[in-house]
Design a protein around this motif. Structure first.
Motif, short mmCIF file in Angstrom:
data_model
loop_
_atom_site.label_atom_id
_atom_site.label_comp_id
_atom_site.label_asym_id
_atom_site.label_seq_id
_atom_site.Cartn_x
_atom_site.Cartn_y
_atom_site.Cartn_z
N UNK A 1 21.03 9.29 28.77
CA UNK A 1 19.68 9.24 29.05
C UNK A 1 19.63 7.67 29.56
N UNK A 2 18.31 7.36 30.46
CA UNK A 2 18.18 5.67 30.90
C UNK A 2 17.14 5.54 29.52
N UNK A 3 17.56 4.35 29.14
CA UNK A 3 17.57 3.90 27.40
C UNK A 3 16.29 3.04 28.40
N UNK A 4 14.79 3.07 28.40
CA UNK A 4 13.63 2.06 28.93
C UNK A 4 12.81 1.06 28.44
N UNK A 5 13.21 1.49 26.01
CA UNK A 5 12.60 0.04 26.16
C UNK A 5 13.69 0.41 24.39
N UNK A 6 13.70 -0.26 24.12
CA UNK A 6 14.04 -0.26 22.26
C UNK A 6 13.25 -1.65 21.53
N UNK A 7 12.51 -1.12 20.86
CA UNK A 7 12.20 -2.16 19.98
C UNK A 7 12.91 -2.33 18.71
N UNK A 8 12.55 -3.88 17.66
CA UNK A 8 12.72 -3.37 16.20
C UNK A 8 11.76 -4.12 15.34
N UNK A 9 10.81 -3.02 13.92
CA UNK A 9 9.98 -3.57 13.16
C UNK A 9 10.71 -3.56 12.23
N UNK A 10 10.06 -4.20 10.94
CA UNK A 10 10.71 -4.53 10.01
C UNK A 10 9.96 -3.35 8.87
N UNK A 11 10.65 -3.12 8.11
CA UNK A 11 9.80 -2.08 7.20
C UNK A 11 9.33 -2.99 5.67
N UNK A 12 8.46 -2.42 5.42
CA UNK A 12 7.61 -2.51 3.70
C UNK A 12 9.04 -3.32 2.76
N UNK A 13 10.08 -2.02 2.49
CA UNK A 13 11.01 -3.15 1.94
C UNK A 13 12.20 -3.40 2.76
N UNK A 14 12.14 -4.39 3.74
CA UNK A 14 12.28 -5.21 4.30
C UNK A 14 13.60 -4.81 5.19
N UNK A 15 13.68 -3.35 5.73
CA UNK A 15 14.57 -2.99 5.92
C UNK A 15 14.56 -2.97 8.15
N UNK B 1 13.47 4.44 23.04
CA UNK B 1 12.51 4.94 23.90
C UNK B 1 13.56 5.42 25.20
N UNK B 2 13.77 6.91 25.88
CA UNK B 2 14.83 6.84 27.12
C UNK B 2 13.54 6.45 28.20
N UNK C 1 22.19 0.23 20.92
CA UNK C 1 21.13 0.61 21.87
C UNK C 1 20.54 -0.88 22.62
N UNK C 2 20.36 -2.49 21.93
CA UNK C 2 20.13 -3.38 22.48
C UNK C 2 20.72 -3.54 24.30
N UNK C 3 21.49 -3.06 23.56
CA UNK C 3 22.97 -3.66 24.90
C UNK C 3 22.59 -2.79 25.97
N UNK C 4 22.02 -1.98 25.39
CA UNK C 4 22.12 -0.54 26.27
C UNK C 4 20.58 -0.92 26.82
N UNK C 5 20.18 -1.71 26.97
CA UNK C 5 18.59 -1.32 27.05
C UNK C 5 18.02 -1.25 28.60
#
Length: 151
Positions: free
Chosen positions: A5-19, A25-26, A43-47
């Motif tokens: 796939x072509x990696x269109x975007x990579x987003x990070x979010x922190x969960x309620x547990x702190x993970x 998204x391709x 994935x971030x490096x391949x974005x």
């Protein structure tokens, strides 16, 4: 399952547990998630480029979740080297010069006793190894492999 796939975007979010959760998204809009840092960082490096991904799907409470199991940037679309280090030979020589005290012996370096020809003969093989390593690109880590078996 595997896909290229072509990696269109990579987003990070922190969960309620702190993970940290990575959402990839391709180019067709398909989303994949992972909580594993090694996979998220790959994935971030391949974005913005093509990548071979591994994933699996799970159905939970009527929702279909697609989990990312691996990301490998494809060689043809590897990101360009950082500015200033675009020439592997130049970067390798800088590394060899920085390593000179260890390769030539610190006592010899302080006294200036190493003739230039001898220094070149000792540094060039090291420079060649570094240059080859730079050209081969970063090693991909298999996050499921035991730590002593990762390549």
């Amino acid at each position: 399952m595997d896909a290229e796939v072509q990696i269109a975007s990579v987003e990070t979010n922190e969960t309620r547990n702190g993970n940290t959760r990575w959402t990839v998204t391709d180019d067709s809009g398909q989303e994949y998630t992972t909580f594993r840092p090694a996979i998220g960082q790959a994935a971030e490096r391949a974005e913005g480029s093509r990548a071979r991904i591994s994933f699996h799907e799970e159905e939970r409470n009527g929702f279909r979740n697609v989990y990312l199991d691996g990301v490998e940037a494809l060689e043809a679309e590897a990101p360009p080297a950082a500015a200033g280090d675009s020439d592997p030979e130049e970067a390798a020589w800088r590394t060899a010069v920085e390593a000179a005290p260890y390769l030539l012996g610190s006592d010899e370096m302080r006294d200036g006793e190493v003739p230039p020809e001898e220094a070149f003969e000792k540094l060039k093989p090291f420079k060649d190894l570094v240059s080859e390593d730079i050209r081969s690109g970063p090693a991909t880590l298999d996050p499921t492999a035991p730590a002593d078996r990762r390549k």
